[in-house]
Design a protein around this motif. Structure first.
Motif, mmCIF file in Angstrom:
data_model
loop_
_atom_site.group_PDB
_atom_site.id
_atom_site.type_symbol
_atom_site.label_atom_id
_atom_site.label_comp_id
_atom_site.label_asym_id
_atom_site.label_seq_id
_atom_site.Cartn_x
_atom_site.Cartn_y
_atom_site.Cartn_z
ATOM 1 N N TRP A 214 1.028 -1.234 0.056
ATOM 2 C CA TRP A 214 0.046 -0.078 -0.180
ATOM 3 C C TRP A 214 0.923 1.292 0.195
ATOM 4 O O TRP A 214 0.316 2.294 -0.353
ATOM 5 N N LYS A 215 2.171 1.004 0.184
ATOM 6 C CA LYS A 215 3.009 2.381 0.351
ATOM 7 C C LYS A 215 2.426 3.373 1.254
ATOM 8 O O LYS A 215 1.951 2.902 2.523
ATOM 9 N N MET A 216 2.696 4.642 1.107
ATOM 10 C CA MET A 216 1.852 5.534 2.061
ATOM 11 C C MET A 216 0.740 5.930 1.704
ATOM 12 O O MET A 216 0.381 7.185 1.194
ATOM 13 N N GLY B 238 13.722 -3.635 2.665
ATOM 14 C CA GLY B 238 14.579 -3.061 1.311
ATOM 15 C C GLY B 238 13.824 -2.708 0.037
ATOM 16 O O GLY B 238 14.507 -2.941 -1.155
ATOM 17 N N HIS B 239 12.635 -2.251 0.372
ATOM 18 C CA HIS B 239 12.079 -1.804 -1.135
ATOM 19 C C HIS B 239 12.868 -0.760 -1.556
ATOM 20 O O HIS B 239 13.461 0.200 -0.936
ATOM 21 N N SER B 240 12.903 -0.593 -2.939
ATOM 22 C CA SER B 240 13.815 0.509 -3.562
ATOM 23 C C SER B 240 13.149 1.920 -3.207
ATOM 24 O O SER B 240 14.400 2.545 -3.252
ATOM 25 N N TRP C 41 12.766 0.776 -12.731
ATOM 26 C CA TRP C 41 12.035 1.520 -13.764
ATOM 27 C C TRP C 41 10.763 1.098 -14.039
ATOM 28 O O TRP C 41 9.999 1.478 -14.911
ATOM 29 N N ALA C 42 10.558 0.022 -13.247
ATOM 30 C CA ALA C 42 9.054 -0.677 -13.528
ATOM 31 C C ALA C 42 8.038 -0.255 -12.479
ATOM 32 O O ALA C 42 6.747 -0.553 -12.725
ATOM 33 N N ILE C 43 8.480 0.215 -11.503
ATOM 34 C CA ILE C 43 7.683 0.690 -10.287
ATOM 35 C C ILE C 43 6.935 1.922 -10.437
ATOM 36 O O ILE C 43 7.554 2.803 -10.774
ATOM 37 N N GLY C 44 5.717 1.725 -10.347
ATOM 38 C CA GLY C 44 4.790 3.180 -10.542
ATOM 39 C C GLY C 44 4.936 3.609 -11.962
ATOM 40 O O GLY C 44 4.514 4.842 -11.990
ATOM 41 N N THR C 45 5.479 3.003 -12.912
ATOM 42 C CA THR C 45 5.541 3.750 -14.154
ATOM 43 C C THR C 45 4.479 3.331 -15.289
ATOM 44 O O THR C 45 4.634 3.763 -16.389
ATOM 45 N N GLY D 177 6.226 -4.544 -9.959
ATOM 46 C CA GLY D 177 6.546 -3.344 -11.123
ATOM 47 C C GLY D 177 5.511 -3.220 -12.159
ATOM 48 O O GLY D 177 5.500 -4.082 -12.883
ATOM 49 N N SER D 178 4.334 -2.485 -11.629
ATOM 50 C CA SER D 178 3.331 -2.070 -12.600
ATOM 51 C C SER D 178 2.665 -3.400 -12.774
ATOM 52 O O SER D 178 2.038 -3.673 -14.086
ATOM 53 N N VAL D 179 2.683 -4.553 -12.038
ATOM 54 C CA VAL D 179 1.819 -5.534 -12.017
ATOM 55 C C VAL D 179 0.482 -5.157 -12.166
ATOM 56 O O VAL D 179 -0.130 -4.376 -11.336
ATOM 57 N N ASN D 180 -0.439 -5.650 -13.348
ATOM 58 C CA ASN D 180 -1.860 -5.152 -13.459
ATOM 59 C C ASN D 180 -2.602 -6.567 -13.507
ATOM 60 O O ASN D 180 -2.095 -7.661 -13.807
ATOM 61 N N GLY E 117 3.223 -12.012 -7.000
ATOM 62 C CA GLY E 117 3.649 -10.639 -7.026
ATOM 63 C C GLY E 117 3.615 -9.791 -5.998
ATOM 64 O O GLY E 117 2.801 -10.007 -5.036
ATOM 65 N N LEU E 118 4.369 -8.685 -6.283
ATOM 66 C CA LEU E 118 4.289 -7.751 -5.195
ATOM 67 C C LEU E 118 3.660 -6.483 -5.912
ATOM 68 O O LEU E 118 4.324 -6.151 -6.828
ATOM 69 N N VAL E 119 2.625 -6.124 -5.539
ATOM 70 C CA VAL E 119 1.796 -5.084 -6.227
ATOM 71 C C VAL E 119 1.551 -3.722 -5.461
ATOM 72 O O VAL E 119 1.193 -3.935 -4.350
ATOM 73 N N GLY E 120 1.866 -2.716 -6.198
ATOM 74 C CA GLY E 120 1.760 -1.554 -5.541
ATOM 75 C C GLY E 120 0.260 -0.787 -5.863
ATOM 76 O O GLY E 120 -0.668 -1.242 -5.225
ATOM 77 N N GLY E 121 0.360 0.166 -7.014
ATOM 78 C CA GLY E 121 -0.863 0.819 -7.369
ATOM 79 C C GLY E 121 -2.131 -0.080 -7.442
ATOM 80 O O GLY E 121 -3.530 0.291 -6.739
ATOM 81 N N ALA E 122 -2.136 -1.290 -7.950
ATOM 82 C CA ALA E 122 -3.163 -2.234 -8.257
ATOM 83 C C ALA E 122 -3.760 -2.737 -7.124
ATOM 84 O O ALA E 122 -4.826 -3.258 -7.121
HETATM 85 P P1 PGA Z 1 3.787 -0.740 -8.429
HETATM 86 O O1 PGA Z 1 4.547 -0.850 -7.262
HETATM 87 O O2 PGA Z 1 2.734 -2.064 -8.713
HETATM 88 O O3 PGA Z 1 2.929 0.434 -8.201
HETATM 89 O O4 PGA Z 1 4.538 -0.665 -9.733
HETATM 90 C C1 PGA Z 1 5.151 -1.964 -6.922
HETATM 91 C C2 PGA Z 1 5.964 -1.878 -5.693
HETATM 92 O O5 PGA Z 1 6.621 -0.996 -5.568
HETATM 93 O O6 PGA Z 1 6.079 -2.793 -4.789
#
Ligand code: PGA
Length: 248
Positions: free
Chosen positions: A11-13, A94-96, A170-174, A212-215, A231-236
Motif C-alpha cells: 500500500w506504500k504511504m 529493502g524496498h527500492s 524502472w517498472a515501479i509505478g511507471t 513493478g506495475s503488475v496489473n 507478485g508484489l503489487v503497488g498501485g493495483a
Molecule cells: P507498482 O509498485 O505496482 O505500483 O509499480 C510495486 C511496488 O513498488 O512494490
C-alpha cells in the motif's frame, strides 16, 4: 514440491486507518483464495485496524519496514516485537523506495532480515536494478550482490521460508511492466543463486515474486513463469483490480 503463490499488496504511504478498514471490507470478497497467500502490507498506523478488519478472512497483514534492534532510542522506528505482538507475520524489507529515499543499504537489509527470522516474521526481501544499470548490462551482477548480502548468515532453514521480490526500479509505478522474459530471466537467476548458496531444496522452496506495475492484464503471464511465484503489487493493490490479480 509446489510452491504456494503469493499475491502481496504494497500500500506504500496510502490509506488512513478508516480508509484501510473500508478497503479491506471492499476487497475481502474479491481476494478469497484457498491456494494462494494473500498479504496486504500496510502503513504502520494501519496495521492494527487492518488486522481487525481482516480477522476471519484469508487476508494476512504485513508491515512495510521494521528496525533491526529490539527496542531503545530509535525515534520513529518499529521493532520486531511490536509487529509480532499484534500478529504480523510478514514484513517488506529493502524496498527500492526505502533504499532510495531513506538510504537503506544491503547491510541494513541483512540485519533486518536476520531480526525478522529471529522473531518468526517472514521477510519479503526486495531487490531490483535501475534503468541505467539495465542499460549497462549489469542487472544480474547487481541483483546477485543485493541478494548475497541480504542473505549473509541466514540459515538454510530460514532462507527456505523467505520471500524475495524482484522489482526493477524502472517498472515501479511507471506503468512499464517488465516483459515476462525479463522478469523470468532475473527471477531464474535469483533461484540459481539461492541454489549456489543453499542447495536444491532451499532453491525449490523459496518463493520469488515479481513486482513493478503488475496489473490484471500482465499478472497471468508473469505468474505462469517457472521461477515467478506471484507478485508484489503497488498501485493495483488499492483497487478492486487486485481481486483479478489474485485470481491470476
Ligand atoms: P507498482 O509498485 O505496482 O505500483 O509499480 C510495486 C511496488 O513498488 O512494490
Amino acid at each position: 514440491m509446489s510452491r504456494r503463490i503469493v499475491a502481496a499488496g504494497n500500500w506504500k504511504m496510502n490509506k488512513t486507518p478508516a480508509e484501510a478498514r473500508e478497503l479491506i471490507a471492499e476487497l475481502t470478497p474479491l481476494v478469497k483464495s484457498d491456494e494462494k497467500d494473500v498479504i496486504f502490507c500496510v502503513p504502520a498506523i494501519d496495521i492494527v485496524p487492518a488486522l481487525e478488519a481482516a480477522d476471519g478472512t484469508n487476508i494476512k497483514i504485513g508491515a512495510q519496514n521494521m528496525y533491526f534492534e529490539e527496542s531503545g532510542a530509535y525515534t520513529g522506528e518499529i521493532s520486531p516485537q511490536m509487529l509480532t505482538d499484534v500478529g504480523v507475520e510478514y514484513v517488506i524489507l529493502g524496498h527500492s523506495e526505502r533504499r532510495g529515499y531513506f538510504h537503506e543499504t544491503n547491510e541494513d537489509i541483512n540485519r533486518k532480515a536476520l531480526k525478522a527470522f529471529e522473531h518468526g516474521i517472514t521477510p519479503i526481501i526486495c531487490c531490483g536494478e535501475s534503468l541505467e544499470q539495465r542499460e549497462q548490462g549489469i542487472t544480474i551482477d547487481w541483483i546477485r550482490q543485493q541478494i548475497k548480502v541480504a542473505f549473509q548468515n541466514v540459515s538454510a532453514e530460514d532462507a527456505s521460508k523467505a520471500i524475495v521480490a524482484y522489482e526493477p526500479i524502472w517498472a515501479i509505478g511507471t506503468g512499464k511492466t517488465a516483459t515476462t522474459e525479463q522478469a523470468q530471466e532475473v527471477c531464474g537467476a535469483i533461484r540459481a543463486l539461492i541454489k549456489e548458496l543453499y542447495g536444491d531444496s532451499v532453491a525449490e522452496e523459496i518463493r520469488i515474486l515479481y513486482g513493478g506495475s503488475v496489473n490484471a492484464k500482465t499478472a497471468p503471464d508473469l505468474f505462469a513463469q517457472p521461477d515467478i511465484d506471484g507478485g508484489l503489487v503497488g498501485g493495483a493493490s488499492l483497487k478492486a483490480e487486485f481481486g483479478d490479480i489474485v485470481k491470476a
